[in-house]
Write a protein that holds these residues in place. Structure first.
Motif, PDB file in Angstrom:
ATOM      1  N   LEU A   1      29.692  32.595  43.204  1.00 53.54           N
ATOM      2  CA  LEU A   1      29.339  32.419  41.798  1.00 53.54           C
ATOM      3  C   LEU A   1      28.180  31.437  41.630  1.00 53.54           C
ATOM      4  CD1 LEU A   1      32.879  32.267  40.141  1.00 53.54           C
ATOM      5  CD2 LEU A   1      31.157  34.066  39.815  1.00 53.54           C
ATOM      6  N   ARG A   2      28.132  30.380  42.465  1.00 46.51           N
ATOM      7  CA  ARG A   2      27.057  29.383  42.361  1.00 46.51           C
ATOM      8  C   ARG A   2      25.697  30.031  42.514  1.00 46.51           C
ATOM      9  NH1 ARG A   2      30.463  25.374  44.506  1.00 46.51           N
ATOM     10  NH2 ARG A   2      30.237  26.218  46.601  1.00 46.51           N
ATOM     11  N   ARG A   3      25.644  31.128  43.277  1.00 49.98           N
ATOM     12  CA  ARG A   3      24.359  31.774  43.547  1.00 49.98           C
ATOM     13  C   ARG A   3      23.960  32.752  42.441  1.00 49.98           C
ATOM     14  NH1 ARG A   3      26.610  31.739  48.836  1.00 49.98           N
ATOM     15  NH2 ARG A   3      27.208  33.928  48.802  1.00 49.98           N
ATOM     16  N   ARG A   4      24.839  32.936  41.425  1.00 48.37           N
ATOM     17  CA  ARG A   4      24.562  33.929  40.399  1.00 48.37           C
ATOM     18  C   ARG A   4      23.625  33.434  39.308  1.00 48.37           C
ATOM     19  NH1 ARG A   4      27.809  38.472  39.756  1.00 48.37           N
ATOM     20  NH2 ARG A   4      28.180  38.289  37.520  1.00 48.37           N
ATOM     21  N   GLY A   5      23.489  32.119  39.186  1.00 49.37           N
ATOM     22  CA  GLY A   5      22.604  31.653  38.123  1.00 49.37           C
ATOM     23  C   GLY A   5      22.730  30.157  37.911  1.00 49.37           C
ATOM     24  N   ASP A   6      21.831  29.622  37.077  1.00 50.84           N
ATOM     25  CA  ASP A   6      21.794  28.180  36.860  1.00 50.84           C
ATOM     26  C   ASP A   6      23.076  27.674  36.205  1.00 50.84           C
ATOM     27  OD1 ASP A   6      18.229  28.105  36.032  1.00 50.84           O
ATOM     28  OD2 ASP A   6      19.300  28.206  37.940  1.00 50.84           O
ATOM     29  N   GLY A   7      23.583  28.421  35.242  1.00 50.71           N
ATOM     30  CA  GLY A   7      24.802  28.014  34.541  1.00 50.71           C
ATOM     31  C   GLY A   7      25.974  27.926  35.493  1.00 50.71           C
ATOM     32  N   HIS A   8      26.104  28.959  36.339  1.00 47.54           N
ATOM     33  CA  HIS A   8      27.186  28.967  37.332  1.00 47.54           C
ATOM     34  C   HIS A   8      26.998  27.841  38.344  1.00 47.54           C
ATOM     35  CE1 HIS A   8      27.485  33.094  35.746  1.00 47.54           C
ATOM     36  NE2 HIS A   8      28.746  33.068  36.151  1.00 47.54           N
ATOM     37  N   ALA A   9      25.756  27.605  38.747  1.00 56.46           N
ATOM     38  CA  ALA A   9      25.508  26.536  39.724  1.00 56.46           C
ATOM     39  C   ALA A   9      25.882  25.192  39.127  1.00 56.46           C
ATOM     40  CB  ALA A   9      24.048  26.567  40.142  1.00 56.46           C
ATOM     41  N   ALA A  10      25.557  24.987  37.852  1.00 56.61           N
ATOM     42  CA  ALA A  10      25.879  23.716  37.197  1.00 56.61           C
ATOM     43  C   ALA A  10      27.387  23.562  37.020  1.00 56.61           C
ATOM     44  CB  ALA A  10      25.182  23.652  35.834  1.00 56.61           C
ATOM     45  N   ALA A  11      28.053  24.660  36.673  1.00 55.50           N
ATOM     46  CA  ALA A  11      29.503  24.591  36.436  1.00 55.50           C
ATOM     47  C   ALA A  11      30.268  24.254  37.710  1.00 55.50           C
ATOM     48  CB  ALA A  11      30.006  25.911  35.865  1.00 55.50           C
ATOM     49  N   PHE A  12      29.808  24.801  38.848  1.00 56.52           N
ATOM     50  CA  PHE A  12      30.571  24.681  40.096  1.00 56.52           C
ATOM     51  C   PHE A  12      29.901  23.773  41.113  1.00 56.52           C
ATOM     52  CE2 PHE A  12      33.288  27.507  38.192  1.00 56.52           C
ATOM     53  CZ  PHE A  12      32.715  28.729  37.901  1.00 56.52           C
ATOM     54  N   ALA A  13      29.012  22.891  40.649  1.00 54.77           N
ATOM     55  CA  ALA A  13      28.299  21.996  41.555  1.00 54.77           C
ATOM     56  C   ALA A  13      29.260  21.094  42.333  1.00 54.77           C
ATOM     57  CB  ALA A  13      27.314  21.146  40.775  1.00 54.77           C
ATOM     58  N   GLU A  14      30.366  20.700  41.698  1.00 56.19           N
ATOM     59  CA  GLU A  14      31.361  19.839  42.353  1.00 56.19           C
ATOM     60  C   GLU A  14      32.696  20.569  42.394  1.00 56.19           C
ATOM     61  OE1 GLU A  14      30.663  15.465  40.815  1.00 56.19           O
ATOM     62  OE2 GLU A  14      30.106  16.954  39.301  1.00 56.19           O
ATOM     63  N   PRO A  15      32.972  21.329  43.459  1.00 57.46           N
ATOM     64  CA  PRO A  15      34.193  22.143  43.515  1.00 57.46           C
ATOM     65  C   PRO A  15      35.470  21.324  43.364  1.00 57.46           C
ATOM     66  CG  PRO A  15      32.723  22.660  45.353  1.00 57.46           C
ATOM     67  CD  PRO A  15      32.127  21.483  44.651  1.00 57.46           C
ATOM     68  N   GLU A  16      35.421  20.043  43.753  1.00 57.82           N
ATOM     69  CA  GLU A  16      36.637  19.235  43.658  1.00 57.82           C
ATOM     70  C   GLU A  16      37.032  18.979  42.201  1.00 57.82           C
ATOM     71  OE1 GLU A  16      33.725  18.275  44.756  1.00 57.82           O
ATOM     72  OE2 GLU A  16      33.155  16.370  43.802  1.00 57.82           O
ATOM     73  N   ARG A  17      36.103  19.224  41.264  1.00 57.04           N
ATOM     74  CA  ARG A  17      36.427  19.034  39.849  1.00 57.04           C
ATOM     75  C   ARG A  17      36.931  20.321  39.195  1.00 57.04           C
ATOM     76  NH1 ARG A  17      31.645  16.723  36.614  1.00 57.04           N
ATOM     77  NH2 ARG A  17      33.306  16.179  35.150  1.00 57.04           N
ATOM     78  N   ILE A  18      36.999  21.399  39.972  1.00 53.90           N
ATOM     79  CA  ILE A  18      37.395  22.700  39.432  1.00 53.90           C
ATOM     80  C   ILE A  18      38.834  23.018  39.812  1.00 53.90           C
ATOM     81  CG2 ILE A  18      36.894  25.188  39.473  1.00 53.90           C
ATOM     82  CD1 ILE A  18      34.750  23.474  38.111  1.00 53.90           C
ATOM     83  N   ARG A  19      39.583  23.473  38.850  1.00 61.28           N
ATOM     84  CA  ARG A  19      40.941  23.960  39.118  1.00 61.28           C
ATOM     85  C   ARG A  19      40.928  25.476  38.981  1.00 61.28           C
ATOM     86  NH1 ARG A  19      40.700  19.830  40.856  1.00 61.28           N
ATOM     87  NH2 ARG A  19      41.842  17.923  40.365  1.00 61.28           N
ATOM     88  N   ILE A  20      41.814  26.117  39.742  1.00 59.02           N
ATOM     89  CA  ILE A  20      41.792  27.568  39.874  1.00 59.02           C
ATOM     90  C   ILE A  20      43.168  28.132  39.526  1.00 59.02           C
ATOM     91  CG2 ILE A  20      41.430  29.477  41.500  1.00 59.02           C
ATOM     92  CD1 ILE A  20      39.924  27.232  43.223  1.00 59.02           C
ATOM     93  N   ALA A  21      43.193  29.215  38.754  1.00 55.37           N
ATOM     94  CA  ALA A  21      44.442  29.943  38.537  1.00 55.37           C
ATOM     95  C   ALA A  21      44.191  31.406  38.876  1.00 55.37           C
ATOM     96  CB  ALA A  21      44.919  29.795  37.099  1.00 55.37           C
TER      97      ALA A  21
END
Lengths: 158, 83
Positions: B36-56
């Motif tokens: 997803l990070r490679r799909r665009g700037d918005g995605h790259a910004a959202a997932f820049a720090e994977p440790e801050r992301i929670r997944i369901a």
């Protein structure tokens, strides 16, 4: 066992407690917790707080938390209500009301549900201060609080 | 599969949901974030720090190692702040 509602509308704590007691006399202990929007956060006055939520997963996670509470403690009934949407200081956010024969189970189950809800219920708070908006960051103290319930308590005998 | 985004993840990406068809080499949730990070700037910004992301995955909490095959719905969001 524990009724669950996720809604934008406000709730009446007295009415909910009366509903839990209605028509029965086996409840010896009725505990409730109400979470409210405070007017200050981190020393700054708050204009409003908007709660975003993940419909479907919220009900599933709250249901699992309540099922776990009923498995760990001898409960008779309960109600959990969590609001979403834009709230202002003084507004009610969440109600956890638990009925049991005796007070230890009621107090502990209510605390357990709140501690787990803080770490597992998919809501996110957006704070407004004037024109500024900022997402609330999760607290590590909430993870610590939830972790204290990792080892189920000894079975209640009274 | 359906992806859902919430809170500042949603804001950085610019929309709250999308339907994707990731390639076969995207096996785990961690692989998905990388893709997803490679799909665009918005995605790259959202997932820049994977440790801050929670997944369901299908409305159950998962982690970066969880396999995504067969998932109907994957949600990506910040740590929760309800209650």
């Amino acid at each position: 066992m524990i009724a669950l509602r996720v809604q934008a509308a406000d709730f009446d704590v007295g009415a909910e407690l009366n509903r839990l007691r209605a028509g029965r006399a086996d409840i010896g202990a009725l505990v409730s917790f109400t979470g409210l929007v405070r007017d200050m956060a981190d020393g700054e006055p708050l204009t409003a707080m908007t709660l975003e939520h993940y419909p479907g997963m919220v009900e599933r996670q709250l249901g699992a938390i309540c099922t776990e509470a009923a498995a760990r403690w001898p409960l008779l009934a309960g109600t959990v209500i969590h609001r979403f949407g834009r709230l202002t200081p003084g507004d009610q956010i969440v109600l956890v009301a638990i009925a049991a024969s005796h007070r230890l189970a009621a107090f502990e189950a209510a605390m357990f549900i709140m501690d787990w809800l803080k770490t597992r219920a998919p809501f996110w708070k957006l704070e407004e201060r004037g024109d500024a908006r900022a997402w609330v960051a999760a607290r590590s103290s909430d993870d610590v609080a939830a972790a204290r319930w990792q080892d189920p308590p000894a079975p209640i005998r009274r | 599969m359906r992806l859902l985004y919430f809170a500042w993840v949603r804001e950085r990406i610019g929309h709250d949901a999308e339907t994707i068809d990731p390639p076969a080499e995207v096996v785990t949730a961690g692989d998905l974030l990388d893709w997803l990070r490679r799909r665009g700037d918005g995605h790259a910004a959202a997932f820049a720090e994977p440790e801050r992301i929670r997944i369901a995955i299908d409305q159950q909490f998962a982690d970066l190692a969880s396999p995504i095959s067969g998932a109907r719905e994957i949600a990506l969001f910040p740590p929760v702040t309800g209650g």
